[in-house]
Scaffold this motif. Sequence first.
Motif, PDB file in Angstrom:
ATOM      1  N   GLN A  56      37.725  53.196  35.400  1.00 23.57           N
ATOM      2  CA  GLN A  56      36.674  53.541  34.426  1.00 23.57           C
ATOM      3  C   GLN A  56      36.113  52.349  33.661  1.00 23.57           C
ATOM      4  N   LEU A  57      36.654  51.137  33.913  1.00 23.26           N
ATOM      5  CA  LEU A  57      36.066  49.941  33.327  1.00 23.26           C
ATOM      6  C   LEU A  57      35.063  49.276  34.273  1.00 23.26           C
ATOM      7  N   GLY A  58      34.972  49.794  35.487  1.00 21.30           N
ATOM      8  CA  GLY A  58      33.993  49.256  36.428  1.00 21.30           C
ATOM      9  C   GLY A  58      34.310  47.868  36.919  1.00 21.30           C
ATOM     10  N   LEU A  59      35.599  47.515  37.009  1.00 23.02           N
ATOM     11  CA  LEU A  59      36.004  46.167  37.402  1.00 23.02           C
ATOM     12  C   LEU A  59      36.033  45.965  38.917  1.00 23.02           C
TER      13      LEU A  59
ATOM     14  N   SER B 167      39.697  45.867  43.532  1.00 21.51           N
ATOM     15  CA  SER B 167      40.881  45.013  43.452  1.00 21.51           C
ATOM     16  C   SER B 167      41.577  45.117  42.101  1.00 21.51           C
ATOM     17  N   LYS B 168      40.829  45.498  41.065  1.00 17.87           N
ATOM     18  CA  LYS B 168      41.406  45.565  39.726  1.00 17.87           C
ATOM     19  C   LYS B 168      41.462  46.999  39.209  1.00 17.87           C
ATOM     20  N   LYS B 169      41.303  47.964  40.101  1.00 16.44           N
ATOM     21  CA  LYS B 169      41.161  49.356  39.690  1.00 16.44           C
ATOM     22  C   LYS B 169      42.328  49.847  38.867  1.00 16.44           C
ATOM     23  N   LYS B 170      43.552  49.498  39.304  1.00 12.77           N
ATOM     24  CA  LYS B 170      44.732  50.024  38.631  1.00 12.77           C
ATOM     25  C   LYS B 170      45.300  49.058  37.597  1.00 12.77           C
ATOM     26  N   ASP B 171      44.649  47.939  37.422  1.00 13.97           N
ATOM     27  CA  ASP B 171      45.128  46.972  36.439  1.00 13.97           C
ATOM     28  C   ASP B 171      44.890  47.485  35.025  1.00 13.97           C
TER      29      ASP B 171
ATOM     30  N   LYS C 188      35.342  40.271  31.195  1.00 14.29           N
ATOM     31  CA  LYS C 188      33.915  40.390  31.462  1.00 14.29           C
ATOM     32  C   LYS C 188      33.684  41.293  32.658  1.00 14.29           C
ATOM     33  N   ILE C 189      32.771  42.262  32.500  1.00 16.44           N
ATOM     34  CA  ILE C 189      32.459  43.197  33.575  1.00 16.44           C
ATOM     35  C   ILE C 189      31.382  42.571  34.445  1.00 16.44           C
ATOM     36  N   GLN C 190      31.712  42.352  35.713  1.00 15.27           N
ATOM     37  CA  GLN C 190      30.784  41.731  36.641  1.00 15.27           C
ATOM     38  C   GLN C 190      29.919  42.800  37.335  1.00 15.27           C
ATOM     39  N   ASN C 191      28.902  42.334  38.040  1.00 17.04           N
ATOM     40  CA  ASN C 191      28.042  43.207  38.846  1.00 17.04           C
ATOM     41  C   ASN C 191      27.414  44.336  38.027  1.00 17.04           C
TER      42      ASN C 191
ATOM     43  N   ASN D 226      36.528  58.464  43.767  1.00 17.59           N
ATOM     44  CA  ASN D 226      36.664  57.390  42.786  1.00 17.59           C
ATOM     45  C   ASN D 226      35.506  56.417  42.939  1.00 17.59           C
ATOM     46  N   ILE D 227      34.932  56.015  41.821  1.00 18.82           N
ATOM     47  CA  ILE D 227      33.863  55.019  41.822  1.00 18.82           C
ATOM     48  C   ILE D 227      34.385  53.820  41.039  1.00 18.82           C
ATOM     49  N   ASP D 228      34.548  52.681  41.718  1.00 18.01           N
ATOM     50  CA  ASP D 228      35.235  51.536  41.122  1.00 18.01           C
ATOM     51  C   ASP D 228      34.307  50.567  40.407  1.00 18.01           C
TER      52      ASP D 228
END
Length: 293
Positions: free
Chosen positions: A212-215, A218-222, A229-232, A285-287
């Motif tokens: 839900q942070l949109g990372l 690769s960082k979904k479960k972190d 910083k949120i990229q893209n 899931n939308i990452d």
Amino acid sequence: MNEIIFFGSNKYPKLFKNKTNSIKKPIQFNFENENENEKQIKQISSSNFSTIFLFKNGKAIEYLKENDLNQNPEKIQIEENIQKVTVCSQNEAILTIEGNLFAKGYDINSKNYNEFINISSLIEDTNDRIIQDIASGYNSIYLLTSNQNVYGFGSNQYGQLGFDSKKLQKTEKPILMMKNVSKIFSGNTSDSVFLLNSNQELFGCGYNTYGQLGLGESKKKDKPKKLTKIQNIPKGKIIDIQCGNSQSIMLIENENENENENENPKRKLYSCGYYGYNGLGKNENIDEFTEIK
């Protein structure tokens, strides 16, 4: 008067005495005092802790959660000159017109959780004690000062205050999270928070199990230990972000897409997180922040 339409849980607090604990069809809410029904509502903030109705005259009425469902909720008049209120699961805060912040709750004053505390006076930097805006997560409260600095207090169980949760579980005093911030975005069912700086760069931290942070994948479960910083991020001006328990929705405005100069700026919605109940027509899931068609 402006009408208040209500539906959903009628338990905490029980705002309708003679209704069931769940109201499935929207009905009109009326205050017991006729004079209060004539006042214009500016804002309503609610959770399983309490419900606050803020009137345009700067006064508010709070209905507290009751211990016995058969009893009427405790009703409190708040006479401060209030400009904004926010209620989360166990805590709440009110921001006065003068820029003072008062808060109460289990994560703020565990010894007396029904007593409002002047949070502004607890900020160590005396030049940062005028508060411009407030927002709340599930058990955390965030404040934006007139100097564009963001402080947080309450729970840090998921790192939602921007610090390692193993070193800091919670704080009753506001701690500096980030400088040069223009907007705060969170939600009173969320353990995630986004901060937007003056350069339109977006940072986030907190609960991220569902992405839900949109990372990204690769960082979904972190669980970010600090603001990341949120990229893209989609091109355009970020107007608003709403955070839920397992998803986030972003509103973007892009003036460059207008073919007709007389048209309003083009606005689009983007989302990320878990949509396992077919929310927004999706079941996945939308990452990363993805446009909602």
